[in-house]
Scaffold this motif. Structure first.
Motif, PDB file in Angstrom:
ATOM      1  N   TYR A   1       0.853  -1.176   0.000  1.00  0.00           N
ATOM      2  CA  TYR A   1       0.000   0.000   0.000  1.00  0.00           C
ATOM      3  C   TYR A   1       0.898   1.238   0.000  1.00  0.00           C
ATOM      4  O   TYR A   1       1.817   1.356   0.821  1.00  0.00           O
ATOM      5  N   PHE A   2       0.628   2.156  -0.916  1.00  0.00           N
ATOM      6  CA  PHE A   2       1.344   3.427  -0.972  1.00  0.00           C
ATOM      7  C   PHE A   2       0.392   4.537  -0.518  1.00  0.00           C
ATOM      8  O   PHE A   2      -0.677   4.718  -1.108  1.00  0.00           O
ATOM      9  N   HIS A   3       0.775   5.263   0.507  1.00  0.00           N
ATOM     10  CA  HIS A   3      -0.035   6.353   1.047  1.00  0.00           C
ATOM     11  C   HIS A   3       0.488   7.659   0.458  1.00  0.00           C
ATOM     12  O   HIS A   3       1.592   8.117   0.799  1.00  0.00           O
ATOM     13  N   ILE A   4      -0.304   8.266  -0.435  1.00  0.00           N
ATOM     14  CA  ILE A   4       0.130   9.460  -1.163  1.00  0.00           C
ATOM     15  C   ILE A   4      -1.038  10.441  -1.279  1.00  0.00           C
ATOM     16  O   ILE A   4      -2.118  10.066  -1.766  1.00  0.00           O
ATOM     17  N   ASP A   5      -0.826  11.678  -0.864  1.00  0.00           N
ATOM     18  CA  ASP A   5      -1.833  12.742  -1.057  1.00  0.00           C
ATOM     19  C   ASP A   5      -3.230  12.336  -0.594  1.00  0.00           C
ATOM     20  O   ASP A   5      -4.218  12.453  -1.334  1.00  0.00           O
ATOM     21  N   HIS A   6      -3.331  11.832   0.612  1.00  0.00           N
ATOM     22  CA  HIS A   6      -4.615  11.454   1.192  1.00  0.00           C
ATOM     23  C   HIS A   6      -5.306  10.329   0.425  1.00  0.00           C
ATOM     24  O   HIS A   6      -6.536  10.202   0.465  1.00  0.00           O
TER      25      HIS A   6
ATOM     26  N   TYR B   1      -2.970   3.732  -2.280  1.00  0.00           N
ATOM     27  CA  TYR B   1      -2.898   3.000  -3.546  1.00  0.00           C
ATOM     28  C   TYR B   1      -2.473   1.556  -3.275  1.00  0.00           C
ATOM     29  O   TYR B   1      -1.433   1.314  -2.651  1.00  0.00           O
ATOM     30  N   LEU B   2      -3.242   0.625  -3.740  1.00  0.00           N
ATOM     31  CA  LEU B   2      -2.874  -0.780  -3.656  1.00  0.00           C
ATOM     32  C   LEU B   2      -2.046  -1.160  -4.873  1.00  0.00           C
ATOM     33  O   LEU B   2      -2.437  -0.894  -6.009  1.00  0.00           O
ATOM     34  N   VAL B   3      -0.904  -1.782  -4.634  1.00  0.00           N
ATOM     35  CA  VAL B   3      -0.072  -2.303  -5.726  1.00  0.00           C
ATOM     36  C   VAL B   3       0.107  -3.802  -5.479  1.00  0.00           C
ATOM     37  O   VAL B   3       0.998  -4.223  -4.736  1.00  0.00           O
TER      38      VAL B   3
END
Length: 267
Positions: A52-57, A60-62
């Protein structure tokens, strides 16, 4: 040192590498739990597991065999509960002048791109000058917009409005059950109509879509554990039948759910 960059503080990395682009492969990746930023654009290919990437509120699941593109200077944090995460990280200093490179992108790595990324791993952590590597990496970079025909939409927006936080927490905790819009509206101290309108404005998706995404992301975590059949997973995330789960999963992921045969669990 992380991916070739020297960590001076918990979130700041110093780039002393002269090469325009390089690759860093990690087996059994161990993530930290703080946000960081660097001045190179990043392409991450998840070969095994998920992140999981936490970006700009947004979160994103990768999942396995997907890639994420992160523009330079974009703060991000990485989390994962996967048993094993094997990934390859490419870091680029200059990028092409195209709108694609200015935004976060998540998409399935098609077979050609996957083979290119795996081939590039032969230059893992190499900082020596190499003409073939430079040309090959530039080809990968140039081709990314064409490989990303459409994103999978594998992100869960996080609302800024504090009245919506209890709503998200309720869905995240009780995703197995049907949405109770009236109860959620009470938690947000809004009318049902105001909640639906505010949630869509804040996140760009409906409450129903948020609920679906939460279920599908949870199913990916369960698939990764290799402990359950697909029918069991469907029930655990709230679907009454395998066919309903498969249809919902496909609408989000663009592929049908599957458990690898070598994992010893059948559907």
């Amino acid at each position: 040192m992380k991916c070739g960059l020297i960590e001076k503080t918990e979130s700041h990395f110093v780039d002393t590498i002269e090469k325009e682009a390089y690759v860093w492969c990690e087996k059994d990746w161990k993530h930290d739990d703080h946000e960081h930023v660097h001045n190179r654009a990043q392409l991450t290919f998840v070969e095994d597991g998920y992140q999981y990437f936490h970006i700009d509120h947004k979160i994103y699941l990768v999942p396995q065999h997907h890639v994420i593109w992160i523009p330079s200077g974009k703060a991000h944090k990485i989390t994962s509960e996967a048993k094993t995460v094997n990934l390859t990280v490419f870091l680029f200093k200059p990028v092409f002048d195209d709108e694609f490179y200015q935004n976060v992108q998540v998409f399935t790595a098609p077979p050609v791109l996957k083979e290119m990324l795996l081939y590039a791993s032969k230059w893992n952590k190499s900082l020596a000058k190499n003409e073939e590597q430079d040309i090959f990496f530039k080809a990968i970079l140039k081709s990314l917009p064409n490989f990303c025909k459409e994103s999978n939409g594998l992100e869960i927006p996080a609302p800024v409005n504090i009245r919506l936080i209890p709503v998200c927490n309720e869905i995240n905790t009780h995703f197995k059950y049907k949405l109770d819009i009236d109860s959620l509206a009470e938690k947000a101290k809004m009318s049902v109509r105001s909640l639906q309108r505010t949630f869509k404005y804040e996140t760009g998706i409906t409450l129903q879509k948020y609920h679906q995404l939460t279920r599908i992301l949870k199913s990916i975590e369960l698939i990764d554990t290799r402990q359950y059949t697909l029918s069991e997973i469907a029930y655990k995330v709230g679907y009454q039948s395998l066919s309903a789960f498969t249809s919902s999963y496909f609408s989000v992921m663009k592929v049908k759910p599957r458990i690898n045969k070598d994992q010893g669990v059948s559907s």
